[in-house]
Design an enzyme around this catalytic site. Sequence first.
Site, PDB file in Angstrom:
ATOM      1  N   ARG A 138     -33.523  20.666 -31.941  1.00 56.77           N
ATOM      2  CA  ARG A 138     -34.825  21.312 -31.783  1.00 56.77           C
ATOM      3  C   ARG A 138     -34.930  22.557 -32.660  1.00 56.77           C
ATOM      4  NH1 ARG A 138     -34.806  23.287 -26.997  1.00 56.77           N
ATOM      5  NH2 ARG A 138     -36.411  24.888 -27.033  1.00 56.77           N
ATOM      6  N   LYS A 139     -33.981  22.737 -33.560  1.00 57.03           N
ATOM      7  CA  LYS A 139     -34.000  23.876 -34.476  1.00 57.03           C
ATOM      8  C   LYS A 139     -34.903  23.533 -35.657  1.00 57.03           C
ATOM      9  CE  LYS A 139     -29.373  25.379 -33.124  1.00 57.03           C
ATOM     10  NZ  LYS A 139     -27.966  25.552 -33.545  1.00 57.03           N
ATOM     11  N   THR A 140     -36.193  23.615 -35.411  1.00 57.79           N
ATOM     12  CA  THR A 140     -37.195  23.247 -36.415  1.00 57.79           C
ATOM     13  C   THR A 140     -38.112  24.429 -36.708  1.00 57.79           C
ATOM     14  OG1 THR A 140     -38.624  22.391 -34.651  1.00 57.79           O
ATOM     15  CG2 THR A 140     -37.186  20.802 -35.757  1.00 57.79           C
ATOM     16  N   THR A 273     -32.285  20.226 -40.422  1.00 58.96           N
ATOM     17  CA  THR A 273     -33.622  20.802 -40.523  1.00 58.96           C
ATOM     18  C   THR A 273     -33.599  22.265 -40.943  1.00 58.96           C
ATOM     19  OG1 THR A 273     -33.533  21.151 -38.114  1.00 58.96           O
ATOM     20  CG2 THR A 273     -34.772  19.240 -38.900  1.00 58.96           C
TER      21      THR A 273
END
Length: 299
Positions: A138-140, A273
């Site tokens: 979820r590191k976006t 990402t």
Amino acid sequence: MDAEGLALLLPPVTLAALVDSWLREDCPGLNYAALVSGAGPSQAVLWAKSPGVLAGQPFFDAIFTQLNCQVSWFLPEGSKLVPVARVAEVRGPAHHLLLGERVALNTLARCSGIASAAAAAVEAARGAGWTGHVAGTRKTTPGFRLVEKYGLLVGGAASHRYDLGGLVMVKDNHVVAAGGVEKAVRAARQAADFALKVEVECSSLQEAVRAAEAGADLVLLDNFKPEELHPTATVLKAQFPSVAVEASGGITLDNLPQFCGPHIDVISMGMLTQAAPALDFSLKLFAKEAAPVPKIHWS
């Protein structure tokens, strides 16, 4: 899944809203350069100037569709790019081509960079003989998650949970807030009901065992060194064979093979990402049928 079919995953309304926000960000007011280019019919060629995996066609299309331009692709989504490659042609009013140029190039470059990194990671994992899931995190980038998760899929990686509603993940801070692993997992199981799986981030074998005993479906072994990871996963799988094991933290394309093992089901990599370099594309207008090939500036 075939890369070209992945466009079906993108909700049209969400896609249109994203494109609108990107174009408004780049031109919220007067566009003085439009007086220079004019509104006459024009055409431009999209060139790929760096190697990698082509990804992001639906976003590129949506940007120019909103500007009344038409895109014709010469290469399919997921193609391996060998520079200099003629990728697509865009036709429409000159001022609209130029209005969408930077937004479209930014999106395509970023998405293709992530797909390229994902493809390299999957290739490294398969080269090590591992058949598990290489996944993103979820590191976006805020506001850009749909593009980045889509890029992971084009590159052959798993997107992992899209948002907080896709999986109940109990992290170290949740454990502290709840007052222990067992309490945290019980609360997560109650919240998840039958529809969602529960994953628990663990920093030791003891913590992982307690999480599995409490009912976790997945255990995330976070920031383990390879020499610690595999013995821990072996013991955990021996006691709880149905619990999936995910490895994460500090994993790069260079050291990925060290984390591959028979008791590891998922390897998630934030760098796919967060650190993937963007590919280099350019969009060049041309007046005649013969479009000039751009020069590559090697650094």
